[in-house]
Motif scaffolding. Structure first.
Motif, PDB file in Angstrom:
ATOM      1  N   ALA A 148       0.820  -1.094   0.003  1.00  0.00           N
ATOM      2  CA  ALA A 148      -0.147   0.130  -0.079  1.00  0.00           C
ATOM      3  C   ALA A 148       0.783   1.134   0.030  1.00  0.00           C
ATOM      4  O   ALA A 148       0.661   2.170  -0.815  1.00  0.00           O
ATOM      5  N   GLY A 167      -7.816  -1.019  -3.280  1.00  0.00           N
ATOM      6  CA  GLY A 167      -6.963  -1.989  -2.574  1.00  0.00           C
ATOM      7  C   GLY A 167      -7.637  -3.282  -2.334  1.00  0.00           C
ATOM      8  O   GLY A 167      -8.687  -3.491  -2.834  1.00  0.00           O
ATOM      9  N   PRO A 168      -7.006  -4.406  -2.048  1.00  0.00           N
ATOM     10  CA  PRO A 168      -5.587  -4.430  -1.290  1.00  0.00           C
ATOM     11  C   PRO A 168      -4.339  -4.645  -2.648  1.00  0.00           C
ATOM     12  O   PRO A 168      -4.892  -4.968  -3.629  1.00  0.00           O
ATOM     13  N   PHE A 169      -3.504  -4.135  -2.177  1.00  0.00           N
ATOM     14  CA  PHE A 169      -2.339  -3.643  -3.314  1.00  0.00           C
ATOM     15  C   PHE A 169      -1.518  -4.816  -3.623  1.00  0.00           C
ATOM     16  O   PHE A 169      -0.894  -4.905  -4.665  1.00  0.00           O
TER      17      PHE A 169
END
Lengths: 424, 367
Positions: free
Chosen positions: A93, A142-144
């Motif tokens: 992130a 996200g999630p990344f």
């Protein structure tokens, strides 16, 4: 009795102590002298010392990683590169956040080029990621972690993270290690793979060839300088022009001339074949190797050896030799015991000039050096002008500078630097 | 709405005519290129007509071989003195990555083809970087001495590695690019797989091992003029260089040399505009680029040098050599007869692997 009267400070005519008055006068003199040399001093500082300092600084400077990926570097501080596991979502992130900013500034590709020196593939990893990350929404996308790995498999492997971690400090010894065929690994310093080791070899070769060139210059230059110094003025002036004439000719012209002379279809080989000394099929290889470089550079640097030798020899009175002989010395003894020691300062000055010039030589080895006759300076030039790895170029340059200073110190210890004369 | 249209139309007209808003553009520009016959061809095809049209003074600077380093230094010093720079595509990518070159919007900032095809389509695949406007296609290929190869002139790139049939020295460029690809091709790797193989350390070793078989017979060059000179001196039997250099050796200097059109590596040369120019200079540079890369101008350059124009629409306009009067088309690397078996240089690959493979190549070379 006289002790008591003279114990006070000696006074000058105006009543101030003489010591202070003298100091003031000297200070004014010093300031005036300083003012006179100031133009040169400032010039040298600005154009010579400052660039060298800047270059030395570049060899350790490594701000780009921290500056481009500040949040990622912070998030990575708790990650153990030896764990064998990828960093967690927080790091990815942070990376998305950093890249977003970097792309707007167009800094991500710069960082990619920088990391590509350490990890092959980093360049395209950052270039490609930049294009995609630009379109991401940090709030909602996200999630990344998965997104990054899907974007480029490189993000799902350990090397890129290890490299970012290793090169995150503001200063790095990485360039210097690279310059001596080592590298920063996870567990400290390790040796580079054997098929990438080149700098140590080139440093040794540069030193060796410069040494050979210096010695050849002494061997060839000494008799010439002796003749010049001992002939009548009119003849020696004429011969001096012959020494200086090549000096005034362009370096490139002289180097290219050696090419014409030494190449396989060149003048020397043609002559040898014509004389029947070598067969037409096995002409000698005299260029594009060490031999060619040594010949061409010896020729080019010869005047730097002859001139200081000549000016020192001119000051040695002829009568010394005659006196030695009249006392029963043979020609050789007279030369070796009487003349030679007095000419050593000239050899010293010439050798320092030739040696220092030749370890930094670039253009002649580039043209006639082939693959075995190139110097470290050719690699420095490559890193400055072609690969743009200025940090490595600077580290190589700094090491070369250090070697020169060391040799200078050694010379001072052995021969003594006061013993060097450029003339009179 | 109407106002916007008027504005767009008038600014487009202003751009097209060039001098309408000349007050906002610099009246002097420095163009950096490779010097020699190449700069001459640009002078004739681009600079002189542009100067005549606009009254701008154009200063030529032959610094392209050091352009990347110098632009970086200028940028750091905050004083960019160049307006338009001619570089090869790989250097352009590097400059773009480093943020040293201006990004170009190809469709609005370049001229469309006469038939209305957009610049993007006209240049097609040759637009390899966002900052790079291709100008010519050149190829790195081999020339050989016709009087030294006997009755069997080479037709295959692997003749370079065949010391039995073609004994003697050959000249290769002192860098891994191209040489590694040729080595793998001649070691039996299919053309399509070359870069996949070269990605692996084993593939790199394999290429170097192949090069090792001829290492003692190679003279390494670093300047484009070296191979023509070596061929003229009979120092080498064959050697690689840019096709335009061989053209002038063969056609202008009438040396007994012929071209080996096989697996020649296509590469691009073109313009970039440095980042960080003042608005007036940037406007001038863009105006120049718009003019110099249109269909007719690119075709004109081919009158003076044998490099193929980068626009598809320019190819049919290529005529005869301005002085020799020979047809230029058969000498172009893009001519169908010459382009039977070509090799496309992979920019992305080399941008990634350049540092790594170069280290290995130089280490191998120095041993």
């Amino acid at each position: 009795m006289s002790d008591t009267t003279n114990s006070g400070p000696v006074l000058a005519a105006d009543g101030t102590p003489l010591k202070r008055s003298l100091a003031r006068a000297l200070r004014t003199q010093k300031l005036r002298a300083l003012a006179l040399v100031a133009p040169l001093l400032i010039f040298v500082l600005i154009t010579f010392l400052a660039p060298i300092a800047d270059m030395l600084f570049r060899s350790v400077e490594n701000d780009i990683v921290r500056k481009t990926l500040p949040k990622t570097v912070a998030a990575l501080s708790t990650w153990d590169p030896n764990s064998g596991e990828l960093p967690d979502e927080a790091v990815y992130a942070a990376l998305a956040d950093d890249l977003k900013v970097a792309v707007a500034e167009k800094d991500h590709t710069k960082l990619g080029s920088r990391l590509n020196y350490e990890l092959t593939g980093a360049s395209s990893l950052f270039r490609k990621s930049g294009r995609k990350v630009k379109k991401w929404d940090l709030e909602t996308d996200g999630p990344f972690k998965e997104k990054f790995i899907e974007l480029h498999e490189g993000w799902g492997e350990l090397p890129i993270w290890q490299t970012i971690k290793i090169y995150s400090p503001k200063y790095t010894s990485g360039y210097f290690l690279n310059a001596v065929d080592l590298k920063k690994g996870l567990d400290g310093i390790e040796s580079r793979p054997e098929n990438e080791q080149i700098y140590w070899l080139l440093f040794k070769r540069t030193m060796f060839m410069s040494m050979v060139i210096t010695i050849s210059c002494i061997m060839l230059g000494y008799p010439v300088a002796w003749i010049l110094a001992n002939l009548p003025m009119r003849t020696s002036n004429l011969l001096m022009i012959l020494v200086l004439l090549p000096f005034w000719t362009s370096l490139l012209v002289r180097t290219s001339a050696w090419k014409v002379m030494l190449q396989q279809q060149g003048v020397i080989n043609d002559t040898l074949v014509w004389l029947g000394l070598v067969g037409d099929a096995d002409r000698l290889t005299m260029i594009n190797n060490q031999f060619g470089t040594i010949v061409a550079m010896t020729h080019i640097l010869l005047p730097f050896m002859i001139l200081p030798m000549y000016s020192v020899m001119q000051t040695i009175p002829e009568t010394y030799l005659r006196a030695a002989k009249s006392l029963g010395a043979t020609n050789w003894t007279a030369f070796w015991r009487v003349y030679f020691p007095q000419s050593v300062p000239g050899i010293g000055a010439g050798s320092i000039l030739v040696f220092i010039l030749s370890i930094g030589y670039y253009i002649t080895p580039e043209i006639v050096g082939g693959n075995t006759g190139t110097f470290i300076s050719n690699r420095i030039a490559f890193h400055i002008s072609s690969s743009l790895n200025w940090g490595l170029g600077a580290a190589l340059g700094a090491i070369l500078l250090l070697v020169v200073l060391l040799l200078y110190w050694a010379y001072d210890q052995i021969v003594g630097i006061d013993n060097v004369k450029l003339g009179g | 709405m109407k106002l916007t249209t008027t504005l767009v139309v008038s600014s487009a007209m202003a751009l097209a005519t060039g001098f309408a808003n000349a007050a906002d553009m610099a009246d002097e520009m420095t163009i950096v290129s490779w010097g020699g016959a190449y700069t001459d061809s640009q002078q004739n095809a681009y600079h002189t007509p542009y100067s005549e049209m606009t009254g701008v003074d154009i200063i030529n600077d032959a610094s392209s071989n050091e352009a990347v380093a110098k632009l970086r230094a200028m940028n750091e010093a905050g004083n960019v003195t160049w307006d338009v720079v001619d570089v090869v595509a790989a250097d352009a990518m590097r400059l773009c990555d480093e943020g040293l070159a201006l990004e170009i919007d190809f469709d609005t900032q370049l001229a469309a083809a006469p038939d209305g095809t957009s610049a993007t389509d006209d240049f097609g695949d040759l637009l390899v970087s966002d900052c790079f406007i291709p100008q010519i296609v050149y190829s790195t290929t081999f020339g050989y001495r016709t009087d030294m190869v006997g009755d069997t002139p080479p037709t295959d790139i692997c003749a370079v590695f065949d010391l039995e049939t073609y004994p003697g020295k050959r000249s290769l460029e002192k860098r891994p690019i191209n040489n590694m690809e040729w080595a793998l091709l001649c070691d039996g790797v299919a053309k399509a797989d070359v870069y996949d193989v070269l990605e692996t350390p084993e593939g790199q070793e394999r290429a170097l091992a192949k090069l090792d078989t001829i290492k003692d017979s190679v003279i390494w060059w670093s300047a484009g003029a070296d191979t023509p000179q070596l061929l003229a001196d009979e120092e080498v039997i064959m050697g690689s260089t840019y096709n335009g250099r061989l053209f002038s050796l063969i056609e202008e200097q009438n040396q007994p040399v012929a071209m080996l059109w096989d697996a020649q590596v296509y590469d691009l040369d073109g313009w970039i505009i440095p980042a960080g120019l003042s608005p007036e200079r940037e406007a001038r540079a863009l105006d120049y680029i718009m003019f110099a890369t249109d269909t007719q101008r690119l075709a004109d350059q081919a009158k003076y040098i044998s490099y193929g124009p980068a626009r598809a629409s320019s190819a049919p306009l290529v005529g005869k050599h301005a002085e020799l009067g020979i047809d230029m088309a058969p000498h172009m690397p893009t001519d169908p007869n010459n382009a039977k078996n070509t090799f496309l240089y992979n920019y992305e690959f080399w941008a990634d692997y350049r540092d790594d493979i170069d280290a290995k190549f130089q280490a191998w070379l120095a041993k």
